[in-house]
Design a protein around this motif. Structure first.
Motif: not given
Length: 246
Positions: A108-114, A126-137, A178-187
């Motif tokens: 929710e805040n990554i657009d504004e913060v970054m 090292d939080d995998i959920d956070a790491k995935a959406y940060v990486c995708n962004y 890697r698995n999360k980026l493929r399954k949830e973010y279309g990598f």
């Protein structure tokens, strides 16, 4: 003592030339997560003449961080990791522009913060959920960035490498990412590169004894500063190369 920037960074100017040093001075780098890996990456960036840094971390220092985190001392426990590190960096380079954000990045805040802070980024969380959406962004905003893989449970820093997330082997954190980026973010799958760099170790992790873990005396695995610091230095070196080669 008056601060003489040219004298303080003459070793950097000798390595990268005055033009390279000027690129470093003009660069802004954001470090997300300033713990066992990020604290070392951040100090290396500061000591290499980066002119502007943003530190993002909402965590506080604990005595259990003593084995691996640069800013942990008996005097800093309970204080903000990002702020303690920023204060240290200003003692190294009083002219450094350093911004502290004691927040956790969320979808929710990554657009504004970054916004305005995504030129060069070191993702050391090292939080995998956070790491995935940060990486995708970062990927979709054409950011020059690198992801930190796992460093816990390892004792051999020579087993650390930098490679593409899609092909990095032996690192459980990168495998999950890697698995999360493929399954949830279309990598892409089938071994196709992501064109995203990461640190990773293919050393077999060492776990604490089952009895000590169950009793609550020890975590599942520990961490050695030799490894976490090396990972941080690899990350800083990668970022510095991207800046100076532009």
């Amino acid at each position: 003592m008056d601060f003489n920037k040219k004298l303080a960074f003459r070793g950097i100017r000798a390595l990268y030339g005055n033009d390279g040093f000027e690129k470093l001075q003009q660069a802004h780098v954001t470090v997300i997560g300033v713990g066992g890996i990020g604290s070392w990456a951040t100090e290396a960036l500061c000591r290499t003449g980066i002119g502007s840094l943003t530190l993002i971390d909402n965590d506080t220092i604990e005595i259990t961080n003593s084995n691996r985190q640069l800013h942990t001392t008996t005097k800093t426990c309970g204080q903000s990791k990002a702020q303690v590190l920023a204060d240290r960096l200003l003692e190294i380079n009083p002219e450094l522009k350093v911004e502290v954000l004691n927040i956790k990045l969320t979808p929710e805040n990554i657009d504004e913060v970054m916004q305005g802070r995504d030129d060069f980024v070191c993702d050391c969380i090292d939080d995998i959920d956070a790491k995935a959406y940060v990486c995708n962004y970062m990927y979709h905003h054409n950011t020059v960035f690198i992801e930190a893989g796992g460093a816990g449970g390892r004792i051999d820093p020579t087993k650390l490498n930098i490679g593409d997330i899609a092909t990095a082997n032996g690192d459980a954190l990168i495998s999950k990412l890697r698995n999360k980026l493929r399954k949830e973010y279309g990598f892409p799958s089938n071994g196709k590169k992501f064109n995203i760099s990461c640190t990773f170790s293919n050393e077999k992790p060492i776990y604490s004894s089952k009895e000590d873990y169950i009793s609550g005396d020890l975590p599942a695995f520990g961490a050695s500063m030799s490894v976490t610091a090396t990972a941080g230095l690899l990350i800083s070196s990668w970022i510095i190369s991207k800046i100076t080669q532009r």
